[in-house]
Design a protein around this motif. Structure first.
Motif, PDB file in Angstrom:
ATOM      1  N   LEU A 119     -32.324  -9.193  72.637  1.00 16.59           N
ATOM      2  CA  LEU A 119     -32.533 -10.528  72.074  1.00 16.59           C
ATOM      3  C   LEU A 119     -32.410 -10.519  70.552  1.00 16.59           C
ATOM      4  O   LEU A 119     -31.907 -11.473  69.947  1.00 16.59           O
ATOM      5  CB  LEU A 119     -33.923 -11.059  72.456  1.00 16.59           C
ATOM      6  CG  LEU A 119     -34.081 -11.651  73.862  1.00 16.59           C
ATOM      7  CD1 LEU A 119     -35.548 -11.921  74.152  1.00 16.59           C
ATOM      8  CD2 LEU A 119     -33.272 -12.937  73.993  1.00 16.59           C
ATOM      9  N   TYR A 120     -32.853  -9.440  69.943  1.00 19.51           N
ATOM     10  CA  TYR A 120     -32.838  -9.308  68.492  1.00 19.51           C
ATOM     11  C   TYR A 120     -31.408  -9.324  67.938  1.00 19.51           C
ATOM     12  O   TYR A 120     -31.181  -9.687  66.791  1.00 19.51           O
ATOM     13  CB  TYR A 120     -33.552  -8.018  68.088  1.00 19.51           C
ATOM     14  CG  TYR A 120     -33.722  -7.847  66.600  1.00 19.51           C
ATOM     15  CD1 TYR A 120     -34.665  -8.598  65.895  1.00 19.51           C
ATOM     16  CD2 TYR A 120     -32.925  -6.945  65.887  1.00 19.51           C
ATOM     17  CE1 TYR A 120     -34.818  -8.446  64.525  1.00 19.51           C
ATOM     18  CE2 TYR A 120     -33.068  -6.789  64.524  1.00 19.51           C
ATOM     19  CZ  TYR A 120     -34.015  -7.541  63.847  1.00 19.51           C
ATOM     20  OH  TYR A 120     -34.181  -7.401  62.476  1.00 19.51           O
ATOM     21  N   LYS A 121     -30.446  -8.962  68.789  1.00 16.54           N
ATOM     22  CA  LYS A 121     -29.048  -8.929  68.345  1.00 16.54           C
ATOM     23  C   LYS A 121     -28.472 -10.329  68.141  1.00 16.54           C
ATOM     24  O   LYS A 121     -27.452 -10.502  67.472  1.00 16.54           O
ATOM     25  CB  LYS A 121     -28.188  -8.150  69.351  1.00 16.54           C
ATOM     26  CG  LYS A 121     -28.543  -6.669  69.426  1.00 16.54           C
ATOM     27  CD  LYS A 121     -27.642  -5.925  70.388  1.00 16.54           C
ATOM     28  CE  LYS A 121     -27.975  -4.446  70.429  1.00 16.54           C
ATOM     29  NZ  LYS A 121     -27.736  -3.764  69.129  1.00 16.54           N
ATOM     30  N   LYS A 122     -29.086 -11.340  68.782  1.00 16.33           N
ATOM     31  CA  LYS A 122     -28.657 -12.747  68.618  1.00 16.33           C
ATOM     32  C   LYS A 122     -27.162 -12.920  68.888  1.00 16.33           C
ATOM     33  O   LYS A 122     -26.431 -13.552  68.136  1.00 16.33           O
ATOM     34  CB  LYS A 122     -29.014 -13.266  67.220  1.00 16.33           C
ATOM     35  CG  LYS A 122     -30.507 -13.218  66.918  1.00 16.33           C
ATOM     36  CD  LYS A 122     -30.828 -13.852  65.598  1.00 16.33           C
ATOM     37  CE  LYS A 122     -32.305 -13.702  65.241  1.00 16.33           C
ATOM     38  NZ  LYS A 122     -33.185 -14.353  66.233  1.00 16.33           N
ATOM     39  N   ASN A 123     -26.740 -12.323  70.000  1.00 12.91           N
ATOM     40  CA  ASN A 123     -25.336 -12.374  70.404  1.00 12.91           C
ATOM     41  C   ASN A 123     -25.194 -13.323  71.594  1.00 12.91           C
ATOM     42  O   ASN A 123     -25.904 -13.196  72.597  1.00 12.91           O
ATOM     43  CB  ASN A 123     -24.856 -10.963  70.775  1.00 12.91           C
ATOM     44  CG  ASN A 123     -23.420 -10.925  71.260  1.00 12.91           C
ATOM     45  OD1 ASN A 123     -23.137 -11.262  72.407  1.00 12.91           O
ATOM     46  ND2 ASN A 123     -22.513 -10.502  70.388  1.00 12.91           N
ATOM     47  N   HIS A 124     -24.260 -14.255  71.505  1.00 11.27           N
ATOM     48  CA  HIS A 124     -24.138 -15.283  72.541  1.00 11.27           C
ATOM     49  C   HIS A 124     -23.860 -14.693  73.920  1.00 11.27           C
ATOM     50  O   HIS A 124     -24.492 -15.088  74.915  1.00 11.27           O
ATOM     51  CB  HIS A 124     -23.019 -16.272  72.174  1.00 11.27           C
ATOM     52  CG  HIS A 124     -22.690 -17.245  73.253  1.00 11.27           C
ATOM     53  ND1 HIS A 124     -23.577 -18.214  73.685  1.00 11.27           N
ATOM     54  CD2 HIS A 124     -21.561 -17.393  74.013  1.00 11.27           C
ATOM     55  CE1 HIS A 124     -23.020 -18.915  74.662  1.00 11.27           C
ATOM     56  NE2 HIS A 124     -21.802 -18.436  74.876  1.00 11.27           N
ATOM     57  N   THR A 149     -32.287 -20.932  71.439  1.00 10.87           N
ATOM     58  CA  THR A 149     -31.006 -20.644  70.768  1.00 10.87           C
ATOM     59  C   THR A 149     -30.173 -21.925  70.714  1.00 10.87           C
ATOM     60  O   THR A 149     -29.231 -22.032  69.922  1.00 10.87           O
ATOM     61  CB  THR A 149     -30.190 -19.584  71.551  1.00 10.87           C
ATOM     62  OG1 THR A 149     -29.895 -20.081  72.864  1.00 10.87           O
ATOM     63  CG2 THR A 149     -30.931 -18.254  71.630  1.00 10.87           C
ATOM     64  N   ASN A 184     -26.898 -13.039  75.242  1.00 12.31           N
ATOM     65  CA  ASN A 184     -27.886 -14.049  75.629  1.00 12.31           C
ATOM     66  C   ASN A 184     -27.560 -14.643  77.000  1.00 12.31           C
ATOM     67  O   ASN A 184     -28.453 -14.875  77.819  1.00 12.31           O
ATOM     68  CB  ASN A 184     -27.947 -15.169  74.588  1.00 12.31           C
ATOM     69  CG  ASN A 184     -28.577 -14.725  73.287  1.00 12.31           C
ATOM     70  OD1 ASN A 184     -29.254 -13.697  73.234  1.00 12.31           O
ATOM     71  ND2 ASN A 184     -28.354 -15.492  72.234  1.00 12.31           N
TER      72      ASN A 184
END
Length: 214
Positions: A15-20, A43, A23
């Protein structure tokens, strides 16, 4: 990633990577914590929320949060969620059964319906309003969770849109209903009957007697 059994800590790292794309995959996981659900929901990524809507076992608060997004494609995914509670299905039917074919069709074809909800969909005005489609009875006939009583209603409806191929594979089909479809004497229906799990010797003999496999 979809098939990986990730721990809570591993999900947090991803989740910390904030990659679509990550996610979207995480949103299909069945073991999300409430905080992880919130992190994905907020998000505001439509596809991610759509997967949350379709795959999660939703609390009432989470269900309402998704429903209140008022996005048709998200609510269409919500209507396919196999984990919905009867009360949540009730809400969807009341909200959409007279104004949105796609969402109503998804409910009709995939959910375990109470007698009341089945009857609402069976008599839905959408069957008439959207006459260029196959109608709500066609959608209901694709539902593999139908009870024998619900199957009877469809078989006796004389509606030309009914899919006998779909009903033939329904898990709760009775022997009488099996014979009813068999007596239609269409090979394509018999082929669907032949694909059923756990056919009895009697049913196999009935199919063979019809020379369905010549």
């Amino acid at each position: 990633m979809d098939r990986m059994n990730l721990t809570t800590d591993q999900i947090n790292v991803l989740l910390y990577k904030k990659n679509h794309l990550i996610n979207c995959s995480l949103a299909k996981k069945q073991n999300l914590t409430p905080d992880q659900f919130d992190a994905l929901f907020y998000t505001n990524e439509g596809q991610t929320i759509s997967y949350l809507a379709q795959y999660q076992k939703l609390t009432d608060d989470q269900f309402n949060l998704i429903l209140n997004k008022e996005k048709i494609f998200i609510n269409a995914s919500l209507a396919l969620n196999k984990n919905l509670k009867p009360e949540q299905i009730d809400i969807l039917i009341k909200k959409f059964s007279f104004n949105n074919y796609t969402i109503t069709e998804n409910i009709a074809s995939s959910q375990k319906l109470t007698e009341e909800n089945f009857n609402k969909l069976y008599h839905s005005e959408l069957s008439v309003e959207y006459s260029y489609r196959r109608g709500m009875k066609f959608a209901l006939s694709a539902n593999q969770n139908l009870t024998p009583e619900q199957i009877d209603m469809l078989l006796n409806s004389n509606d030309e849109s009914i899919s006998f191929c779909n009903l033939a594979s329904c898990k709760n089909l009775t022997l009488k209903q099996f014979n009813f479809i068999l007596n239609k004497n269409y090979n394509i229906y018999n082929e669907s009957l032949a694909k059923r799990d756990n056919l009895t010797t009697e049913q196999i003999n009935l199919l063979l007697d019809r020379n369905s496999f010549r």
